[in-house]
Design a protein around this motif. Structure first.
Motif, PDB file in Angstrom:
ATOM      1  N   ILE A 248       1.354   1.722 -10.651  1.00 20.57           N
ATOM      2  CA  ILE A 248      -0.011   2.093  -9.381  1.00 20.57           C
ATOM      3  C   ILE A 248      -1.372   1.416  -9.489  1.00 20.57           C
ATOM      4  CG2 ILE A 248       0.427   3.359  -7.197  1.00 20.57           C
ATOM      5  CD1 ILE A 248       3.195   4.204  -7.134  1.00 20.57           C
ATOM      6  N   GLU A 249      -1.702   1.008  -8.754  1.00 20.12           N
ATOM      7  CA  GLU A 249      -3.610   1.303  -8.873  1.00 20.12           C
ATOM      8  C   GLU A 249      -3.491   1.869  -7.756  1.00 20.12           C
ATOM      9  OE1 GLU A 249      -7.097  -2.408  -7.916  1.00 20.12           O
ATOM     10  OE2 GLU A 249      -5.110  -2.519  -8.005  1.00 20.12           O
ATOM     11  N   ILE A 250      -4.137   2.950  -8.824  1.00 23.39           N
ATOM     12  CA  ILE A 250      -5.084   3.879  -7.589  1.00 23.39           C
ATOM     13  C   ILE A 250      -6.396   4.093  -7.046  1.00 23.39           C
ATOM     14  CG2 ILE A 250      -5.472   6.455  -7.954  1.00 23.39           C
ATOM     15  CD1 ILE A 250      -2.904   6.665  -9.157  1.00 23.39           C
TER      16      ILE A 250
ATOM     17  N   TRP B 186      -4.209  13.433  -1.334  1.00 22.53           N
ATOM     18  CA  TRP B 186      -3.470  12.445  -1.390  1.00 22.53           C
ATOM     19  C   TRP B 186      -4.569  11.166  -1.696  1.00 22.53           C
ATOM     20  CZ3 TRP B 186      -2.712  15.784   1.681  1.00 22.53           C
ATOM     21  CH2 TRP B 186      -1.424  16.432   2.009  1.00 22.53           C
ATOM     22  N   ARG B 187      -4.555   9.775  -2.639  1.00 20.40           N
ATOM     23  CA  ARG B 187      -5.413   9.195  -2.871  1.00 20.40           C
ATOM     24  C   ARG B 187      -4.176   7.038  -2.535  1.00 20.40           C
ATOM     25  NH1 ARG B 187      -9.740  10.295  -6.359  1.00 20.40           N
ATOM     26  NH2 ARG B 187      -9.141  12.223  -6.822  1.00 20.40           N
TER      27      ARG B 187
ATOM     28  N   GLY C 102      -2.904   3.523  -3.139  1.00 20.98           N
ATOM     29  CA  GLY C 102      -2.377   3.328  -3.779  1.00 20.98           C
ATOM     30  C   GLY C 102      -2.177   1.411  -3.900  1.00 20.98           C
ATOM     31  N   ARG C 103      -2.275   1.025  -4.074  1.00 25.73           N
ATOM     32  CA  ARG C 103      -1.251  -0.765  -4.527  1.00 25.73           C
ATOM     33  C   ARG C 103      -0.178  -0.819  -5.428  1.00 25.73           C
ATOM     34  NH1 ARG C 103      -4.530  -5.549  -1.572  1.00 25.73           N
ATOM     35  NH2 ARG C 103      -3.175  -6.052  -0.609  1.00 25.73           N
TER      36      ARG C 103
ATOM     37  N   TRP D 294       0.641  -0.909   0.476  1.00 29.54           N
ATOM     38  CA  TRP D 294      -0.015   0.281  -0.283  1.00 29.54           C
ATOM     39  C   TRP D 294       0.739   1.613  -0.004  1.00 29.54           C
ATOM     40  CZ3 TRP D 294      -4.989  -0.748  -1.376  1.00 29.54           C
ATOM     41  CH2 TRP D 294      -5.427  -2.041  -0.314  1.00 29.54           C
TER      42      TRP D 294
ATOM     43  N   ASN E  78       2.127  -2.364  -8.250  1.00 32.64           N
ATOM     44  CA  ASN E  78       1.649  -3.906  -9.432  1.00 32.64           C
ATOM     45  C   ASN E  78       3.039  -4.221  -8.779  1.00 32.64           C
ATOM     46  OD1 ASN E  78      -1.200  -4.589  -8.498  1.00 32.64           O
ATOM     47  ND2 ASN E  78      -0.854  -2.035 -10.198  1.00 32.64           N
TER      48      ASN E  78
ATOM     49  N   GLU F 295      -9.578   4.891  -6.203  1.00 28.18           N
ATOM     50  CA  GLU F 295     -10.253   6.813  -6.843  1.00 28.18           C
ATOM     51  C   GLU F 295     -11.203   6.601  -5.882  1.00 28.18           C
ATOM     52  OE1 GLU F 295      -8.873   9.089  -8.555  1.00 28.18           O
ATOM     53  OE2 GLU F 295      -8.133   7.529  -9.668  1.00 28.18           O
TER      54      GLU F 295
ATOM     55  N   VAL G 169      -0.966   7.897  -2.980  1.00 30.86           N
ATOM     56  CA  VAL G 169      -0.047   9.142  -4.582  1.00 30.86           C
ATOM     57  C   VAL G 169      -0.558  10.461  -4.384  1.00 30.86           C
ATOM     58  CG1 VAL G 169      -0.557   8.998  -6.839  1.00 30.86           C
ATOM     59  CG2 VAL G 169      -0.100   6.904  -4.952  1.00 30.86           C
TER      60      VAL G 169
ATOM     61  N   THR H 223      -2.214  13.557  -5.771  1.00 37.51           N
ATOM     62  CA  THR H 223      -2.553  13.822  -7.009  1.00 37.51           C
ATOM     63  C   THR H 223      -3.383  15.145  -6.596  1.00 37.51           C
ATOM     64  OG1 THR H 223      -4.727  13.612  -6.009  1.00 37.51           O
ATOM     65  CG2 THR H 223      -3.986  11.632  -6.664  1.00 37.51           C
TER      66      THR H 223
END
Length: 84
Positions: A51-53, A39-40, A42-43, A28, A45, A55, A31, A33
């Motif tokens: 990075i998977e964000i 900030w969001r 993210g994970r 984890w 990969n 939303e 991010v 933004t």
């Protein structure tokens, strides 16, 4: 939880080292933004992959985001949720 960025006890430092030693894939992260505003969650990969964000996980405080990551990492490592 009161001071996620400050000096930590030896016991908490051990827990954080375990969290930080986890594989990059699935780790984890926060991010940023909007500079200093948003900030969001993210994970990661793995290496060299985007990075998977998430939303729907938006924070207006960096510290609140750090607290959420601690809760998520705790659940991932310990297998149970924190009650606070």
């Amino acid at each position: 939880m009161a001071d996620p960025i400050g000096h930590h006890s030896l016991d908490l430092q051990r827990i954080l080292h375990r969290f930080r030693g986890s594989p990059l894939e699935g780790r984890w992260v926060l991010v940023q933004t909007k500079p200093f505003e948003e900030w969001r969650l993210g994970r990661m990969n793995g290496r060299a992959k985007p990075i998977e964000i998430f939303e729907d996980k938006v924070f207006t405080s960096h510290l609140d985001g750090e607290r959420e990551i601690f809760r998520l990492m705790w659940k991932q490592v310990a297998g149970e949720s924190l009650s606070f």
